[in-house]
Write an enzyme that holds these catalytic residues in place. Structure first.
Site, PDB file in Angstrom:
ATOM      1  N   LEU A   1      -7.049   4.285  11.919  1.00  9.52           N
ATOM      2  CA  LEU A   1      -7.676   3.249  12.632  1.00  9.52           C
ATOM      3  C   LEU A   1      -6.768   2.697  13.740  1.00  9.52           C
ATOM      4  O   LEU A   1      -7.438   2.217  14.596  1.00  9.52           O
ATOM      5  CB  LEU A   1      -7.836   1.976  11.364  1.00  9.52           C
TER       6      LEU A   1
ATOM      7  N   ASP B   1      -0.220  13.950  21.219  1.00 11.07           N
ATOM      8  CA  ASP B   1       1.049  13.444  20.574  1.00 11.07           C
ATOM      9  C   ASP B   1       0.659  14.000  18.932  1.00 11.07           C
ATOM     10  O   ASP B   1       1.736  14.116  18.330  1.00 11.07           O
ATOM     11  CB  ASP B   1       1.332  12.224  20.420  1.00 11.07           C
TER      12      ASP B   1
ATOM     13  N   ALA C   1      -2.804   9.495  20.762  1.00 13.40           N
ATOM     14  CA  ALA C   1      -2.381   9.679  22.160  1.00 13.40           C
ATOM     15  C   ALA C   1      -2.844  10.969  22.874  1.00 13.40           C
ATOM     16  O   ALA C   1      -2.100  11.372  23.472  1.00 13.40           O
ATOM     17  CB  ALA C   1      -1.037   9.380  22.182  1.00 13.40           C
TER      18      ALA C   1
ATOM     19  N   ASP D   1       0.899  -0.961   0.026  1.00  7.70           N
ATOM     20  CA  ASP D   1       0.027  -0.161   0.192  1.00  7.70           C
ATOM     21  C   ASP D   1       0.753   1.341  -0.049  1.00  7.70           C
ATOM     22  O   ASP D   1       0.587   2.200  -0.520  1.00  7.70           O
ATOM     23  CB  ASP D   1      -1.099   0.017   1.211  1.00  7.70           C
TER      24      ASP D   1
ATOM     25  N   TYR E   1      -3.404   4.909   9.592  1.00  4.98           N
ATOM     26  CA  TYR E   1      -3.013   5.254  10.528  1.00  4.98           C
ATOM     27  C   TYR E   1      -4.125   5.512  11.671  1.00  4.98           C
ATOM     28  O   TYR E   1      -4.066   5.487  12.783  1.00  4.98           O
ATOM     29  CB  TYR E   1      -2.296   6.322  10.177  1.00  4.98           C
TER      30      TYR E   1
END
Length: 291
Positions: free
Chosen positions: A191, A176, A211, A73, A189
């Site tokens: 998910l 973050d 986060a 991908d 990313y």
């Protein structure tokens, strides 16, 4: 005579093992084949295939009917950035692991190319996010097929990201980072950070915190007709803007504006391919592992 542009992974030799098969199949159909120069050099150095019948190109200097991405991908995303607004359908041949975008296996190469010549395929249009920043322009491609992420540069502390939707204040993400994803990128990313799965063709974007330092922050889905504006406060006085995984440094206070791109990426799908089947098989979505 159809024309094909071939892109591939230049880091792992085993992922290019099917290049000979693709070339042979295309030439058997009388196709005109163009190969990305860097990929061509890699194949020639590896002595994998005879490329005497192909031509090469650099950058975006190609005009073809189809683009073929050979890799995972990640290679597909790189191919999409090279294709840009050329309106060229992309066929993804999976040499990686997951293969959500590049979903044609090596065993299906010949059948898939034959289907293209029979006109027995469909083309899905995938939306992109266009990125604009204050000050110095971005160096690379400024549209994302999967996601745009605003992230901290160091591991010491979180950053503050003030988010606005169409000029209306949404929230201040203390985290973050924050990910703005397309439906295509919702299984990537986003998910992995708890974002929602969104079916392709749905005209929305998803905002997902990375986060977050608060239990009250949850992903939110907005129309892709909206403009998302992000500004950052950071102890390091800088942050990263990552576009489909390729990141660039920006100074604190820089405004990042995200809108839907004025063009789409066309993805070639074999006849009968269904999204929910791919979701269950590739992601094991809904699988009962108790047995």
């Amino acid at each position: 005579m159809l024309k094909f542009a071939l892109f591939g992974n230049v880091y792992q030799q085993h992922k290019s093992a099917a290049a000979q098969q693709v070339m042979a199949c295309l030439l058997a159909h009388g196709a005109e084949v163009f190969i990305d120069e860097e990929y061509c050099d890699f194949l020639q150095c590896s002595e994998l295939i005879d490329l005497s019948a192909a031509k090469t190109f650099v950058g975006d200097q190609f005009d073809v009917d189809f683009a073929i991405s050979m890799g995972g991908d990640g290679t597909f995303l790189q191919t999409a950035s090279r294709v840009g607004d050329k309106n060229i359908p992309i066929l993804g041949i999976n040499m990686g692991r997951l293969g959500f975008l590049a979903d044609v296996t090596q065993n299906e190469i010949e059948a898939c190319i034959d289907a293209i010549y029979r006109n027995d395929y469909s083309v899905e249009e995938r939306a992109l996010i266009q990125v604009g920043v204050d000050g110095e322009p971005l160096e690379g491609h400024h549209c994302a097929l999967n996601e745009v992420a605003v992230l901290k540069r160091d591991t010491a502390s979180m950053i503050g990201i003030r988010a606005y939707v169409n000029g209306e204040y949404l929230t201040n993400y203390l985290a973050d980072g924050v990910i703005v994803s397309t439906p295509t990128g919702s299984t990537a990313y986003s998910l992995s950070n708890g974002g929602p799965i969104i079916t392709p063709g749905t005209n929305v974007f998803a905002l997902t915190a990375v986060a977050p330092h608060s239990l009250n922050i949850r992903p939110i889905v907005i129309p892709d007709s909206a403009e998302v504006t992000l500004t950052v406060e950071s102890r390091s006085h800088s942050f990263l803007v990552a576009i489909d995984g390729r990141s660039e440094k920006r100074r604190e206070g820089t405004t990042v504006r995200l809108t839907r791109a004025p063009y789409t990426i066309k993805v070639v799908k074999r006849a009968g391919t269904q999204y929910f089947t791919t979701l269950r098989e590739k992601m094991m979505w809904g699988a009962d592992t108790r047995e």
